[in-house]
Design a protein around this motif. Structure first.
Motif, PDB file in Angstrom:
ATOM      1  N   SER A   2       0.830  -1.204   0.000  1.00  0.00           N
ATOM      2  CA  SER A   2       0.000   0.000   0.000  1.00  0.00           C
ATOM      3  C   SER A   2       0.864   1.253   0.000  1.00  0.00           C
ATOM      4  CB  SER A   2      -0.909   0.006   1.222  1.00  0.00           C
ATOM      5  OG  SER A   2      -0.141   0.271   2.375  1.00  0.00           O
ATOM      6  N   TRP A  33      -0.946  10.168  -6.983  1.00  0.00           N
ATOM      7  CA  TRP A  33      -1.634   9.734  -5.772  1.00  0.00           C
ATOM      8  C   TRP A  33      -1.220  10.631  -4.608  1.00  0.00           C
ATOM      9  CZ3 TRP A  33       1.395   8.731  -1.632  1.00  0.00           C
ATOM     10  CH2 TRP A  33       2.716   8.333  -1.856  1.00  0.00           C
ATOM     11  N   TRP A  35      -1.905  10.960   0.019  1.00  0.00           N
ATOM     12  CA  TRP A  35      -2.394  10.334   1.242  1.00  0.00           C
ATOM     13  C   TRP A  35      -3.040  11.422   2.081  1.00  0.00           C
ATOM     14  CZ3 TRP A  35      -3.328   5.593   2.716  1.00  0.00           C
ATOM     15  CH2 TRP A  35      -3.616   5.353   4.056  1.00  0.00           C
ATOM     16  N   CYS A  36      -4.278  11.185   2.498  1.00  0.00           N
ATOM     17  CA  CYS A  36      -5.013  12.124   3.336  1.00  0.00           C
ATOM     18  C   CYS A  36      -4.884  11.679   4.791  1.00  0.00           C
ATOM     19  CB  CYS A  36      -6.481  12.176   2.922  1.00  0.00           C
ATOM     20  SG  CYS A  36      -7.451  13.253   3.996  1.00  0.00           S
ATOM     21  N   ASP A  39      -8.445  11.569   6.786  1.00  0.00           N
ATOM     22  CA  ASP A  39      -9.287  10.390   6.567  1.00  0.00           C
ATOM     23  C   ASP A  39      -8.507   9.079   6.575  1.00  0.00           C
ATOM     24  OD1 ASP A  39     -11.581  11.991   6.268  1.00  0.00           O
ATOM     25  OD2 ASP A  39     -11.065  12.364   4.176  1.00  0.00           O
ATOM     26  N   ASP A  40      -7.161   9.146   6.699  1.00  0.00           N
ATOM     27  CA  ASP A  40      -6.302   7.959   6.644  1.00  0.00           C
ATOM     28  C   ASP A  40      -6.623   7.099   5.425  1.00  0.00           C
ATOM     29  OD1 ASP A  40      -4.551   8.343   8.768  1.00  0.00           O
ATOM     30  OD2 ASP A  40      -5.992   7.566  10.214  1.00  0.00           O
ATOM     31  N   THR A  41      -6.544   7.728   4.255  1.00  0.00           N
ATOM     32  CA  THR A  41      -6.854   7.015   3.026  1.00  0.00           C
ATOM     33  C   THR A  41      -6.054   7.568   1.849  1.00  0.00           C
ATOM     34  OG1 THR A  41      -8.668   6.211   1.656  1.00  0.00           O
ATOM     35  CG2 THR A  41      -8.810   8.487   2.357  1.00  0.00           C
ATOM     36  N   GLU A  42      -5.829   6.719   0.876  1.00  0.00           N
ATOM     37  CA  GLU A  42      -5.172   7.125  -0.357  1.00  0.00           C
ATOM     38  C   GLU A  42      -6.167   7.902  -1.214  1.00  0.00           C
ATOM     39  OE1 GLU A  42      -3.045   5.079  -4.225  1.00  0.00           O
ATOM     40  OE2 GLU A  42      -3.291   3.906  -2.396  1.00  0.00           O
ATOM     41  N   VAL A  43      -5.678   8.939  -1.901  1.00  0.00           N
ATOM     42  CA  VAL A  43      -6.517   9.733  -2.789  1.00  0.00           C
ATOM     43  C   VAL A  43      -5.852   9.842  -4.155  1.00  0.00           C
ATOM     44  CG1 VAL A  43      -7.640  11.082  -0.977  1.00  0.00           C
ATOM     45  CG2 VAL A  43      -5.501  11.891  -1.921  1.00  0.00           C
TER      46      VAL A  43
END
Length: 59
Positions: A2, A33, A35-36, A39-43
């Motif tokens: 990831s 890409w 990383w937020c 929100d602890d998520t890939e964007v």
């Protein structure tokens, strides 16, 4: 693997807490890409930040 596992999570999270910049961008070369940290998520970042020349390396 990831995105979260491949970036330098300690340094980038420290930067987030120090600056409140919520998103980091994959930038070597611009990879589309991010990383937020909120929100602890890939964007997806289709409009990548332009840059001229190589990215400086700090060792």
């Amino acid at each position: 693997m990831s995105v979260a596992a491949t970036i330098r999570p300690i340094v980038t999270r420290a930067h987030f807490h120090a600056t409140q910049h919520p998103i980091i961008e994959g930038y070597d070369p611009p990879e589309g890409w991010g990383w937020c940290f909120v929100d602890d998520t890939e964007v997806d970042l289709p409009d990548m930040t332009p840059h001229n020349g190589p990215i400086p390396r700090y060792v």
